[in-house]
Design a protein around this motif. Sequence first.
Motif, PDB file in Angstrom:
ATOM      1  N   TYR A 157       0.835  -1.205   0.000  1.00 36.81           N
ATOM      2  CA  TYR A 157       0.000   0.000   0.000  1.00 36.81           C
ATOM      3  C   TYR A 157       0.873   1.260   0.000  1.00 36.81           C
ATOM      4  CZ  TYR A 157      -4.780  -1.768   0.595  1.00 36.81           C
ATOM      5  OH  TYR A 157      -6.012  -2.337   0.385  1.00 36.81           O
ATOM      6  N   SER A 209      -5.911  12.179 -10.911  1.00 37.21           N
ATOM      7  CA  SER A 209      -7.151  11.578 -11.414  1.00 37.21           C
ATOM      8  C   SER A 209      -6.920  10.898 -12.765  1.00 37.21           C
ATOM      9  CB  SER A 209      -8.233  12.657 -11.554  1.00 37.21           C
ATOM     10  OG  SER A 209      -8.500  13.272 -10.309  1.00 37.21           O
ATOM     11  N   THR A 212      -5.011   7.709 -12.230  1.00 35.88           N
ATOM     12  CA  THR A 212      -5.880   6.656 -11.700  1.00 35.88           C
ATOM     13  C   THR A 212      -6.745   6.055 -12.800  1.00 35.88           C
ATOM     14  OG1 THR A 212      -5.951   7.813  -9.567  1.00 35.88           O
ATOM     15  CG2 THR A 212      -7.620   6.115  -9.956  1.00 35.88           C
ATOM     16  N   GLY A 216      -5.368   2.602 -13.166  1.00 28.74           N
ATOM     17  CA  GLY A 216      -6.206   1.885 -12.214  1.00 28.74           C
ATOM     18  C   GLY A 216      -6.869   0.643 -12.779  1.00 28.74           C
ATOM     19  N   LEU A 399     -10.848  -3.086  -5.852  1.00 32.02           N
ATOM     20  CA  LEU A 399     -11.198  -1.786  -5.264  1.00 32.02           C
ATOM     21  C   LEU A 399     -10.474  -1.541  -3.946  1.00 32.02           C
ATOM     22  CD1 LEU A 399     -15.022  -1.394  -5.996  1.00 32.02           C
ATOM     23  CD2 LEU A 399     -13.113  -0.130  -7.001  1.00 32.02           C
ATOM     24  N   ALA A 403      -8.187   1.826  -3.952  1.00 27.26           N
ATOM     25  CA  ALA A 403      -8.754   3.004  -3.294  1.00 27.26           C
ATOM     26  C   ALA A 403      -7.858   3.615  -2.208  1.00 27.26           C
ATOM     27  CB  ALA A 403     -10.130   2.663  -2.723  1.00 27.26           C
ATOM     28  N   ALA A 407      -6.367   7.455  -2.292  1.00 28.18           N
ATOM     29  CA  ALA A 407      -6.883   8.396  -1.296  1.00 28.18           C
ATOM     30  C   ALA A 407      -5.741   9.074  -0.546  1.00 28.18           C
ATOM     31  CB  ALA A 407      -7.806   7.665  -0.325  1.00 28.18           C
TER      32      ALA A 407
END
Length: 493
Positions: A157, A209, A212, A216, A399, A403, A407
């Motif tokens: 992470y 953004s 991602t 992502g 997810l 996420a 974040a």
Amino acid sequence: MAGGITETGELYSPFVGLVYMFNLIVGTGALTMPRAFAAAGWAVSLALITFLGFMSYMTTTFMIEAMAAANAQLRWKRREQEEVDASDSSSDYSDDDVTCRGRSEPETKPILSVQRSGGHQDPFDIVERMEMGQMASMFFNKVGVNMFYICIIVYLYGDLAIYAAAVPISLMEVTCGNHSCSAGGLKYNDTDPCWGPVTRKDAYRVFLSIFTLLLGPFTFFNAQKTKYLQMLTSLMRWIAFAMMIVLAIIRINKGAGEGRPPAAALGGVPNLFGVCVYSFMCQHSLPSLVTPIADKRRLGVLALANYALILAFYLLLSFTAIFCFDGERLHDMYTLNFTDNCAVLGVDFLRYFLGLFPVFTISTNFPIIAVTLRNNWKTLFHRDGGAYPWVVDRVAFPLITLAPPIAVAFCTHNLESLVGITGAYAGTGIQYVIPSCLVYFGRRRLEPVLGRDAINKHRSPFRHAFWVWFVLLWAASCLMFVTANIILTETHK
């Protein structure tokens, strides 16, 4: 990182293994090291990084010994199963009798007497790739296995958060006018304008953004790093590092160096510790790197040569940086010091190359790390004989993988802190605690079947139990020191 035994793939020479290990260790952490050096002082930094390099080398030898022990354990289990199968096919006894003979009798017969009777293969030969998770399952109890997966998940992470922040930062610096010669090496604030009313912080979040949305989706599928992509990113990395070192040396020789770092500044030590631990990280990837080496007779010498080269490289990069640039103007991402001042680098193409270099190299690694983290989540919650529902497997796990780091990256882009915290906590577990526990319990697990006289040819030169406890005590002391410093820092704010 979690999964079954995999094929070793194409074998390569020890020299190629040395290059791969060097490339594996030297990565994003190196770009955050100069600022950490400047904050802690040159003398303290020199002493600490040398000691931490030695500690990382020691646990690398622990990992190599544990891999050899895991291979011996695997051979023992296979031999045991072969005896059970042979008893099933040739014996007239009942199933219960066969089970009794197949499972209890071999436990009293050392594996070496069986393996060496054929005179073919040493039981400690590293021929099967045993990942960290597999070794944890072999040598740890259920609690230990769960703690391992929690530790590596937290580390991954942190890795993803660092990658997710580093790419938008580089893009923001390139597009917000910081590459113009008028910048003069000045550092900007997040609230400074970028495009009209759009601030630099807003631009960072726009790029995050986009990052991602583009990368992502790979988390929902499988991604594999290709050989040629790895070669390209490695080439770009070394061109960039070489440029930064040479440019800093030229600037210092011209007498234009601005850096006047102190010898010691203890306030910067906790963060430097985390950055150095992160920058020496390779233990979790050693199985896939070491196993394909064709000649493993001198793995210890190979590891020692690697750490000596890497330590010399880190010192060269960081010392040229702290004496070339004012410590207050050093960026979290060192490449940015060469892209915002034409007095340092006046060629536009090269300035844009250095500015965008982290974008390409880090972006290729992000999907790989994300898929690895997703698979570790699956392994942690794995149920024997049970498959996950489609929504859980294809949606929920990706997810929860994607996420949290995104974040964190939205909340902060302080790379120095992200690298420091990741290295200080999860990095300490992976680099110090887990290798020490693997080698300790691996020795205890194999002694009953191998006998006390069995010699692991890949055993660590730090074979006495004292070194295992020393590493564990060091890790615990560092965690307490870093935590206490963070608490005191937050209290005085």
